[in-house]
Design an enzyme around this catalytic site. Structure first.
Site, PDB file in Angstrom:
ATOM      1  N   GLU A 174      41.785  53.843 -42.459  1.00  0.00           N
ATOM      2  CA  GLU A 174      41.666  53.434 -41.326  1.00  0.00           C
ATOM      3  C   GLU A 174      41.747  54.678 -40.856  1.00  0.00           C
ATOM      4  OE1 GLU A 174      45.796  51.098 -40.574  1.00  0.00           O
ATOM      5  OE2 GLU A 174      45.087  51.124 -38.639  1.00  0.00           O
ATOM      6  N   LYS A 216      38.603  50.742 -41.427  1.00  0.00           N
ATOM      7  CA  LYS A 216      39.290  49.559 -40.627  1.00  0.00           C
ATOM      8  C   LYS A 216      39.155  50.874 -38.555  1.00  0.00           C
ATOM      9  CE  LYS A 216      44.169  48.189 -40.205  1.00  0.00           C
ATOM     10  NZ  LYS A 216      45.448  47.020 -40.318  1.00  0.00           N
ATOM     11  N   SER A 258      43.973  45.985 -33.890  1.00  0.00           N
ATOM     12  CA  SER A 258      43.835  45.205 -33.069  1.00  0.00           C
ATOM     13  C   SER A 258      44.153  46.512 -32.135  1.00  0.00           C
ATOM     14  CB  SER A 258      44.977  44.358 -32.490  1.00  0.00           C
ATOM     15  OG  SER A 258      46.387  44.298 -32.932  1.00  0.00           O
ATOM     16  N   GLY A 259      45.475  47.680 -32.736  1.00  0.00           N
ATOM     17  CA  GLY A 259      45.215  48.636 -31.694  1.00  0.00           C
ATOM     18  C   GLY A 259      46.252  48.462 -29.594  1.00  0.00           C
ATOM     19  N   GLY A 260      46.787  47.179 -29.773  1.00  0.00           N
ATOM     20  CA  GLY A 260      47.299  47.467 -28.074  1.00  0.00           C
ATOM     21  C   GLY A 260      46.975  46.545 -27.509  1.00  0.00           C
ATOM     22  N   ARG A 289      49.979  42.765 -34.731  1.00  0.00           N
ATOM     23  CA  ARG A 289      49.579  42.735 -33.551  1.00  0.00           C
ATOM     24  C   ARG A 289      49.296  41.254 -32.805  1.00  0.00           C
ATOM     25  NH1 ARG A 289      50.279  48.356 -30.536  1.00  0.00           N
ATOM     26  NH2 ARG A 289      48.888  48.237 -32.325  1.00  0.00           N
TER      27      ARG A 289
HETATM   28  P1  13P Z   1      47.643  46.822 -35.156  1.00  0.00           P
HETATM   29  O1  13P Z   1      46.281  45.315 -35.024  1.00  0.00           O
HETATM   30  O2  13P Z   1      48.702  45.917 -34.242  1.00  0.00           O
HETATM   31  O3  13P Z   1      47.163  47.536 -34.431  1.00  0.00           O
HETATM   32  O4  13P Z   1      47.947  47.335 -36.704  1.00  0.00           O
HETATM   33  C1  13P Z   1      46.721  47.202 -37.475  1.00  0.00           C
HETATM   34  C2  13P Z   1      47.614  48.357 -38.503  1.00  0.00           C
HETATM   35  O5  13P Z   1      47.509  48.025 -39.459  1.00  0.00           O
HETATM   36  C3  13P Z   1      47.787  49.367 -37.826  1.00  0.00           C
HETATM   37  O6  13P Z   1      48.010  50.402 -39.182  1.00  0.00           O
END
Ligand code: 13P
Length: 335
Positions: A174, A216, A258-260, A289
């Site tokens: 990621e 990711k 999803s990142g916000g 999130r």
């Molecule tokens: P979000 O989808 O909330 O960004 O989280 C994914 C995640 O695992 C971040 O490391």
């Protein structure tokens, strides 16, 4: 390593995706504070157990990423990995120990956790984990991400991925380029592509079996403070361009963070990506999130209403699974 490839396909194949429930205790405490719930081990477990026992876990979720605390917890004398495995989903584990200040470029971050990782991986395997996650994090400004941040995080991701594969687990790689900032989407495309390409250079150098990796990444978006407004269709075009140009074809699939983004944005953008995807890559989700937000809000006011909370989570997971197949429409959001 056909086994690792099979695990990867089980996690994100057939329209399934990943529930990222691996918030560290610090992050989970912030999320619970926001909805006025005390962050205790019991409360964290109760909310997460509610999600793990939802109907949609069977049909929509191929893998669940856990945090160290959760993988060791039990509920009615069953371990959490047992509860997840019974649904058919695969338990996974976050193994990095967080992003720290990068020496010599202190406004940037380097993710730590390599020391003692082999031993921790062996323990997590015994606890039932079959895949792992490590997140590198990068910011966009005129000067960042620096070559140093790009190189050092890629190196750490590759060393982590090698150890995970050695222990028989699929590494989720990621590299998250944050949405923060006023940059435009083309800048995000340029910088994200550079980050991802460097990650694969290092993964190849470290002899990673690419068929047993899940990437990711972030989607290609305008910065959260930018005035630029681009459509889902454009986001999908730029995101596909980035990945097709930067990811080796052996990689079976991609699971976006999803990142916000809001729940609807993350669903709609994933759907657009799949409606346009002509590559062989699976394009799925690994949302934290964007799968949990509304369920958490509801649960915080109705902690005893397990069914009601699960209904909200199930709806979101169903929408994401449709988006992972390019079959989502706005109308389906009406519940
Ligand atoms: P979000 O989808 O909330 O960004 O989280 C994914 C995640 O695992 C971040 O490391």
């Amino acid at each position: 390593m056909p086994e690792l490839n099979n695990i990867a396909l089980k996690i994100i194949g057939n329209g399934k995706g990943i529930l990222a429930a691996d918030e560290s205790t610090g992050t989970m405490t912030k999320r619970l504070d926001k909805v006025n719930i005390k962050s205790t081990p019991e409360n964290r477990l109760n909310f997460r157990h509610t999600l793990f026992t939802s109907n949609s876990i069977k049909n929509c979720i191929g893998g669940v990423i856990l945090y160290d605390e959760t993988i060791k917890q039990t509920f009615n004398s069953k371990t959490i990995p047992e509860i997840i495995s019974e649904t058919g989903a695969i338990p996974g584990i976050k193994v990095d120990t967080g992003a720290k200040v990068l020496s010599k470029s202190p406004k940037e971050k380097i993710t730590e956790g390599l020391d003692g990782l082999r031993e921790r991986l062996k323990e997590y395997y015994k606890l039932g984990a079959r895949f792992t996650k490590w997140r590198g994090v990068y910011t966009i400004t005129n000067e960042f991400p620096s070559k140093l941040a790009i190189h050092s995080n890629a190196h750490a991701l590759a060393r982590y991925a090698a150890l995970a594969q050695e222990e028989g687990m699929v590494p989720i790689v990621e590299p998250e380029v944050l949405m923060d900032g006023n940059h435009n989407a083309v800048t995000c495309l340029k910088k994200t592509s550079e980050v991802i390409k460097k990650c694969f250079d290092e993964l190849i150098l470290h002899k990673i079996e690419l068929k047993g990796v899940i990437l990711k990444p972030n989607m290609i978006l305008s910065g959260s403070d930018s005035d630029e407004k681009i459509s889902s269709k454009e986001i999908a075009e730029l995101t596909l361009k980035c990945l097709i140009d930067s990811v080796p074809s052996e990689v079976p699939g991609i699971a976006f963070l999803s990142g916000g983004q809001t729940e609807i944005e993350a669903t709609k953008n994933l759907d657009s990506i799949n409606k346009q995807n002509k590559s062989n890559f699976i394009m799925s989700y690994s949302y934290g999130r964007a799968l949990q937000q509304n369920a958490l809000k509801y649960w915080s006011i109705n902690t005893n209403d397990i069914n009601g909370t699960q209904k909200i989570f199930d709806h979101r997971a169903n929408m994401c699974a449709l988006a992972a197949q390019g079959k989502w429409t706005e109308k389906l959001e009406q519940i």
